[in-house]
Design an enzyme around this catalytic site. Structure first.
Site, short mmCIF file in Angstrom:
data_model
loop_
_atom_site.label_atom_id
_atom_site.label_comp_id
_atom_site.label_asym_id
_atom_site.label_seq_id
_atom_site.Cartn_x
_atom_site.Cartn_y
_atom_site.Cartn_z
N ASP A 475 0.89 -1.21 -0.04
CA ASP A 475 -0.07 0.10 -0.02
C ASP A 475 0.79 1.23 0.14
O ASP A 475 1.86 1.27 0.25
CB ASP A 475 -0.97 -0.09 1.16
CG ASP A 475 -2.26 0.99 1.15
OD1 ASP A 475 -2.29 1.68 0.11
OD2 ASP A 475 -3.08 0.56 1.90
N ASP A 545 -10.74 1.94 -3.07
CA ASP A 545 -11.21 1.61 -1.78
C ASP A 545 -12.84 1.69 -1.84
O ASP A 545 -13.29 1.34 -0.82
CB ASP A 545 -10.68 2.70 -0.88
CG ASP A 545 -9.19 2.59 -0.31
OD1 ASP A 545 -8.83 1.32 -0.64
OD2 ASP A 545 -8.78 3.56 0.33
#
Length: 722
Positions: A475, A545
């Protein structure tokens, strides 16, 4: 594939269906003459005579002016007044560069780019590379233009390598590719843009006189704009019209644009963003630009996308998982956030294993003093409060369920409240005397420094060696601010952002090479770094997301303009959705996620028995169909940006299976009947669906009936060739 016509000084770069033609004017000026549908006869060079000087253009070649030429690689400071491909400041303060044609070489295959990701070829590929050297005699600078022709893929890649054989220079602009066109006044510009949770929306506009572009200045390719643009003929659609695609294999700041002059000559360009970029080249030093992937289609956007999909699936993605079936995973993040322990994680995994999920991924919170997002980032060792028995104990318990175990990292960032930052405060990007502002309570580590890169490599590898970890989610959750490096001298601070990317690529190459059996997925607050550069190291990216099914219809559709569904991480999440609060049917959530890299982002223990049955069937269906979704051809039939429907068709490599996914953004009472026409079928063949037989011509000219109501808001049709 690549040939040079010595008599007319013409270069021909041919794929199966396209031609790219350049010419050398007066043995000095490299001109761009044509790019489009394949030419079957020699190029007529009489067009050059139409390029005589226009009013107010300075003459630099008799009656001709390079300001009016379609140039292959332009420079700043002399006659050409348009945006340059190359701009440098020399030791004497001058900025004038005049590159003239010097020589060329043609080689089989494709060389790698030093320190940068790029497409590659394999042994039996029909691939050749042309390298053209341009030279400035006064400043003793060479620019090597590289063109690789993927004949069977109908794609051309381009890059430039600048070699300084003279005194010190500062490079301000170095585009990877520029293409000049005649008579392109009536065309359109398509881009992919958005923001966090709404990545890669499609924006389309008319090309007007002047400059129009998309760019990132965020230190990453970004969710704001993707490093892609397309120039298309007016009204081009999925199946009709000319489309020119440009995509940059790079994960940092970029620019891509088109400048239309008053005579309807269009200059397109793509490369590293000149904004904030200054790169010093001493004598004998060189600079390699990232690679640009150029695709031309005479059959609309659909054909362009399928070319990108196949090329990226097979000649950009690498390693064990390039061609393998991927994991079906469950991630604990939205199920638990930071509130987890070993017992809770094992319970989630156990329920997931019962419906056929094969991988459990532990997300944020397992390391350092990480009880929330304010602390611990950078300290890559187990958090004893969360995992008193360590990662190995958890991994073993997951493995005992017959599942793989995966782990989340964010190695490029650090919390000020961490052991790493307290020990090395100078390891972050910062500018002396200026306050460093946090995003999500974190700062960016300075990957332009080798010691920082080596720390990341060794700390991540140390964790991967502690347990049987078979999946990594990598990430990155903030963009760059206060960009500066404590190690670089004052006059090289303009190199930091690019050197950061070189450092990141070095880190990724090292770690993924050490652990070839680990499946790596990239993430950047979702899809904030969904680009070809990352796909070179990690074959899939967390698409967004935002896991809401309705939003994902648009996000995944826009992403598919360039990137294959095999690269899109797509999960089923709970409702009401955590990003937008919407409730959608469980079946629809499964159907929307299924064409991507399928998984779950919720606690299945909280699902009803009916939902578990739907989930179990979805896992079975995904395993049966994933090669159709990921290795076949994709046809976009209806756009969720333009209609209430999203309709995507997938045809298997052997053309024997056809899957059509149809989803509504909202149910409509007493709705009219919709016929959805398929594409890409054999019109002479017969196809079966639930015992019914249809002709390929019927399906493409009449189509399948779709009724929009609450029971059929999401449907999947599977045809088998008879």
């Amino acid at each position: 594939m690549i040939r040079f016509d010595n008599e007319n000084n013409l270069f021909y770069l041919d794929t199966k269906t396209t031609s790219y033609v350049m010419g050398v004017f007066e043995n000095k000026v490299l001109l761009h003459l044509y790019w489009g549908e394949k030419l079957l006869n020699p190029f007529n060079t009489s067009i050059i005579s139409t390029m005589k000087r226009r009013p107010l253009s300075a003459r630099d070649y008799g009656e001709y002016s390079t300001n009016d030429f379609p140039l292959e690689y332009s420079t700043f400071g002399s006659v050409d007044m348009r945006l340059p491909a190359f701009d440098a400041v020399y030791a004497d303060g001058s900025r004038i560069t005049r590159l003239v044609y010097a020589d060329y070489t043609i080689t089989n295959g494709k060389p790698a780019l030093q320190g940068l990701p790029a497409t590659y070829c394999e042994a039996n590929d029909k691939v050749e590379t042309l390298t053209i050297r341009l030279h400035d005699d006064l400043k003793n600078v060479d620019v090597y233009l590289s063109y690789t022709v993927f004949e069977d893929f109908n794609a051309i890649t381009r890059s430039a390598r600048i070699v300084n054989n003279g005194e010190r220079l500062v490079l301000n602009t170095a585009m990877s590719a520029t293409v000049d066109y005649f008579g392109m006044g009536d065309c359109e510009f398509l881009q992919l843009d958005g923001h966090w949770c709404r990545e890669r929306n499609i924006t389309r506009r008319n090309v007007v006189h002047g400059n129009q572009n998309v760019e990132s200045r965020y230190g990453a390719s970004s969710a704001i704009h993707n490093p892609f643009m397309a120039i298309c003929s007016k009204g081009a659609d999925e199946r009709n019209g000319e489309v020119y695609g440009f995509n940059l294999v790079y994960s940092g700041n970029f620019t891509a644009g088109a400048e239309l002059d008053p005579y309807n000559c269009l200059r397109t360009y793509i490369g590293i963003n000149p904004f904030g970029f200054n790169y010093v080249l001493e004598n004998k030093e060189e600079f390699q630009t990232p690679e640009a992937v150029l695709v031309y289609s005479s059959n609309g956007f659909g054909e362009m996308s399928r070319i990108y999909h196949k090329l990226y699936r097979t000649r950009l993605c690498r390693g064990k998982f390039r061609d393998a079936d991927r994991f079906v995973l469950i991630n604990n993040w939205e199920a638990t956030y930071f509130d987890f322990n070993e017992e809770k994680l094992v319970a989630i995994a156990k329920k997931a294993s019962q419906i056929g999920v094969d991988t459990m991924v532990l997300d944020d919170g397992w390391f350092g003093a990480r009880n929330d997002d304010r602390a611990g980032l950078g300290d890559w060792y187990e958090n004893p409060d969360r995992l008193p028995n360590g990662l190995n104990s958890l991994a073993n318990k997951i493995n005992d369920l017959g599942m793989h175990f995966g782990l989340w990292f964010e190695p490029e960032m650090v919390n000020p409240d961490s052991e790493l930052y307290r020990k090395h405060p100078d390891w972050v990007l910062h500018t002396k005397g200026r306050e460093s502002f946090e995003t999500r309570y974190q700062l960016t580590l300075d990957l332009s420094r080798k010691d920082v890169c080596d720390y990341i490599i060794e700390s991540v590898c140390s964790v991967l060696q502690k347990a049987n970890i078979e999946y990594v989610k990598w990430d990155m959750n903030r963009y760059m601010t206060e960009v500066g490096s404590a190690l670089l001298p004052n006059d090289r601070q303009g190199e930091v952002m690019h050197r950061y990317m070189l450092g990141l690529y070095y880190v990724l190459e090292t770690i993924t090479s050490r652990f070839p059996d680990v499946l790596f997925e990239s993430c950047a607050s979702g899809g904030g770094r969904f680009d070809p550069g990352m796909l070179y190291y990690m074959p899939q990216t967390w698409t967004s997301d935002d896991s809401d099914a309705e939003e994902r219809l648009m996000i995944q559709y826009g992403t598919s303009i360039v990137y294959p569904y095999s690269s899109m991480g797509a999960h089923v999440s709970t409702c009401p959705n955590h990003q937008v609060g919407r409730t959608t049917p469980f079946k629809m959530r499964c159907n929307v996620a299924m064409p991507g890299q399928f998984g779950f982002e919720l606690d299945l223990n909280k699902c009803s028995e009916k939902e578990l049955e739907i989930a179990k069937q979805a896992v079975r269906d995904y395993r049966e169909l994933q090669r159709v979704f990921h290795n076949g051809n994709c046809y976009r039939l209806r756009s969720p940006f333009e209609t209430n429907l999203s309709a995507i068709e997938f045809i298997s490599e052997d053309e024997n299976t056809v899957v059509v996914c149809v989803d509504c953004k909202k149910a409509t009472p007493n709705s009219p009947e919709e016929f959805i026409r398929l594409a890409g079928l054999d019109k002479t063949a017969l196809y079966s669906l639930d015992g019914e037989i249809y002709g390929g011509d019927y399906l493409m000219n009449i189509g399948i009936l779709f009724k929009n109501n609450s029971e059929h808001i999401s449907n999947r049709y599977i045809f088998n060739k008879c």
